[in-house]
Design a protein around this motif. Sequence first.
Motif, short mmCIF file in Angstrom:
data_model
loop_
_atom_site.label_atom_id
_atom_site.label_comp_id
_atom_site.label_asym_id
_atom_site.label_seq_id
_atom_site.Cartn_x
_atom_site.Cartn_y
_atom_site.Cartn_z
N GLY A 8 0.80 -1.23 0.00
CA GLY A 8 0.00 0.00 0.00
C GLY A 8 0.82 1.27 0.00
N ASP A 9 2.14 1.16 0.23
CA ASP A 9 3.01 2.33 0.20
C ASP A 9 3.19 2.83 -1.22
N GLN A 10 3.34 4.13 -1.35
CA GLN A 10 3.61 4.74 -2.65
C GLN A 10 5.12 4.83 -2.87
N ILE A 11 5.54 4.52 -4.09
CA ILE A 11 6.94 4.64 -4.48
C ILE A 11 7.19 6.10 -4.84
N THR A 12 8.07 6.75 -4.09
CA THR A 12 8.32 8.18 -4.30
C THR A 12 9.63 8.44 -5.04
N ILE A 28 23.15 -3.25 -13.31
CA ILE A 28 22.60 -2.83 -12.03
C ILE A 28 22.96 -3.87 -10.98
N GLU A 29 23.56 -3.41 -9.87
CA GLU A 29 23.88 -4.30 -8.76
C GLU A 29 22.98 -4.07 -7.55
N GLU A 30 22.48 -2.84 -7.40
CA GLU A 30 21.62 -2.51 -6.26
C GLU A 30 20.55 -1.53 -6.68
N ILE A 31 19.39 -1.65 -6.03
CA ILE A 31 18.27 -0.73 -6.28
C ILE A 31 17.75 -0.27 -4.93
N LEU A 32 17.53 1.03 -4.78
CA LEU A 32 16.94 1.57 -3.57
C LEU A 32 15.63 2.25 -3.94
N ILE A 33 14.54 1.68 -3.45
CA ILE A 33 13.21 2.22 -3.71
C ILE A 33 12.78 3.00 -2.47
N THR A 34 12.57 4.30 -2.64
CA THR A 34 12.10 5.14 -1.54
C THR A 34 10.58 5.11 -1.55
N LEU A 35 10.02 4.77 -0.39
CA LEU A 35 8.58 4.66 -0.23
C LEU A 35 8.06 5.78 0.67
N SER A 36 6.76 5.90 0.75
CA SER A 36 6.18 6.95 1.60
C SER A 36 6.48 6.73 3.07
N PHE A 41 15.30 -2.04 -0.26
CA PHE A 41 16.60 -2.26 -0.87
C PHE A 41 16.60 -3.62 -1.56
N ILE A 42 17.00 -3.64 -2.83
CA ILE A 42 17.11 -4.87 -3.62
C ILE A 42 18.54 -4.93 -4.17
N ALA A 43 19.21 -6.06 -3.95
CA ALA A 43 20.58 -6.20 -4.44
C ALA A 43 20.81 -7.65 -4.82
N VAL A 44 21.98 -7.90 -5.40
CA VAL A 44 22.35 -9.26 -5.77
C VAL A 44 23.59 -9.67 -4.98
N ASN A 45 23.56 -10.88 -4.43
CA ASN A 45 24.74 -11.49 -3.83
C ASN A 45 25.49 -12.12 -4.99
N ASN A 86 5.63 6.85 -8.26
CA ASN A 86 4.28 7.35 -7.92
C ASN A 86 3.22 6.25 -7.86
N LYS A 87 3.60 5.01 -8.06
CA LYS A 87 2.63 3.91 -7.97
C LYS A 87 2.68 3.29 -6.58
N LYS A 88 1.60 2.59 -6.23
CA LYS A 88 1.51 1.93 -4.92
C LYS A 88 1.81 0.44 -5.06
N ILE A 89 2.47 -0.09 -4.05
CA ILE A 89 2.79 -1.52 -4.02
C ILE A 89 1.55 -2.31 -3.62
N CYS A 90 1.18 -3.29 -4.45
CA CYS A 90 0.00 -4.13 -4.18
C CYS A 90 0.40 -5.50 -3.65
N TRP A 91 1.35 -6.14 -4.33
CA TRP A 91 1.77 -7.49 -4.01
C TRP A 91 3.28 -7.61 -4.19
#
Length: 134
Positions: A8-12, A28-36, A41-45, A86-91
């Motif tokens: 339900g959080d919005q991706i800002t 891409i090795e790491e992704i940082l998604i800022t939420l409301s 944090f998503i990364a690869v080992n 600007n989208k919301k996380i559903c699943w």
Amino acid sequence: MNFNQIIGDQITGISVLLYDDKIHSACIEEILITLSTSKFFIAVNSEYDEIILKINNECQLKIQDDNYRIIDIKDSSENILHNLVNKKICWIWTLNNNQGYDDALQLEVSLNEENEKYQFLAIASKLDIYRLTK
């Protein structure tokens, strides 16, 4: 991992850590998604090609040497991740392979009741990102 805290959080905002040795194509090795309410944090080992996931406000991308750079996706409309802002996380699903590793994450987001699914796959020491279609 309990993802309920960010459903339900919005991706800002989204930032990525790119590795570019100037010989091979950047990856891409790491992704940082800022939420409301938090950061995701998503990364690869790179040793096991396993996906690393963290949820908290302390997560940061870390530049290790001159071959790394951080890109803010809000400023990069040609990147597939731009569609998530600007989208919301559903699943959220984690995908487990036959060897027992979590090597992918699937994310469903929505805006105005239009849902989209994206998959983040840890492969060859990098993250590949796909928009899933029917």
